[in-house]
Design a protein around this motif. Structure first.
Motif: not given
Length: 280
Positions: A225-252
């Motif tokens: 699930n996170m791989e798909n979400i990260n792909a979407v965030l990358i396409n939206e040009r979300t900064l890596q630091k912000e993506r890491l925080i969001k993905l960690n929250q999603i993982a939890i």
């Protein structure tokens, strides 16, 4: 090839065209070290020969029934003998097979093998059925894990494609590109596992593979699930630091939900066991 341990006896199981065949040779040794003699003695019995014969009728379109009738008529006579090889060649059998080599011997489809085991010992039959079922359950669990692992690998292609088109400028060298790929993979590793791939390898020098090869099924579901979400965030040009925080929250959040689902399944299984006992 697989092996199960039945009352301190190791029994080999092989697959032929994706069908399980169990070693009659191993089972026979429970009764006597002369396995070939035990199997031949079993096959010369009239009641015995009827079972594999009817099995061939049901499942083997190339079975030779006339030859089978001949064996059945002779079975039980003092002079009658029948080896697995003679049976296979004469009736064109597929339920019993003979293998040569290091792991050779006489093998039979599980239906016939269980019948042979009951002739050896009813107790042994019950134990071998139990162990065979346990093996099949373990295989299903592994199959489920493998399916989730493959899904994670497939989704990773979506993930790397997003990296390629959004984070890797054309002028980067191949070495620089690989560094970015590895760095992005570690975004997911840190978000879910809390460590990078390098940190995991340093902490587990004796283990083969990588951190994801030792993930649980729930972790693989979450990773997919996170791989798909990260792909979407990358396409939206979300900064890596912000993506890491969001993905960690999603993982939890997702791991908490999956854990609760597992607990509920365990509770439901226990509840069903109690109900079954009360009904009996």
């Amino acid at each position: 090839m697989a092996k199960i341990n039945v009352k301190d006896t190791e029994v080999t199981i092989i697959k032929i065209d994706s069908v399980d065949y169990i070693s009659l040779t191993d089972i026979a040794k429970v009764k006597n070290p002369d396995a070939n003699g035990v199997i031949a003695n079993w096959m010369r019995n009239r009641n015995t020969i009827e079972y594999p014969g009817i099995w061939e009728y049901l499942y083997n379109p190339n079975f030779k029934p006339l030859e089978f009738e001949g064996f059945k008529n002779e079975a039980g006579a003092n002079a009658f003998t029948l080896s697995p090889q003679k049976w296979i060649e004469s009736v064109n059998a597929i339920g019993i097979v003979s293998k040569s080599g290091r792991y050779g011997g006489t093998f039979a489809h599980k239906d016939i093998a269980f019948k042979f085991a009951s002739w050896i010992s009813v107790e042994f039959e019950l134990y071998i059925v139990k162990e065979f079922q346990r093996l099949k359950e373990d295989e299903q669990k592994q199959l489920g894990w493998s399916a989730k692992r493959e899904l994670a690998k497939i989704n990773y292609h979506i993930h790397t494609d997003a990296i390629k088109h959004n984070l890797i400028p054309a002028e980067l060298t191949a070495k620089q590109t690989s560094i970015i790929y590895a760095n992005e993979a570690d975004v997911l590793n840190v978000a879910l596992f809390g460590i990078t791939a390098k940190e995991w390898r340093e902490a587990n020098p004796d283990l083969q593979g990588n951190i994801r090869d030792y993930a649980t099924i729930n972790e693989l579901i979450c990773l997919s699930n996170m791989e798909n979400i990260n792909a979407v965030l990358i396409n939206e040009r979300t900064l890596q630091k912000e993506r890491l925080i969001k993905l960690n929250q999603i993982a939890i959040q997702q791991m908490r939900v999956l854990s609760e689902v597992d607990k509920q399944k365990i509770f439901e299984r226990k509840e069903q066991i109690i109900i079954n006992r009360l009904n009996n």
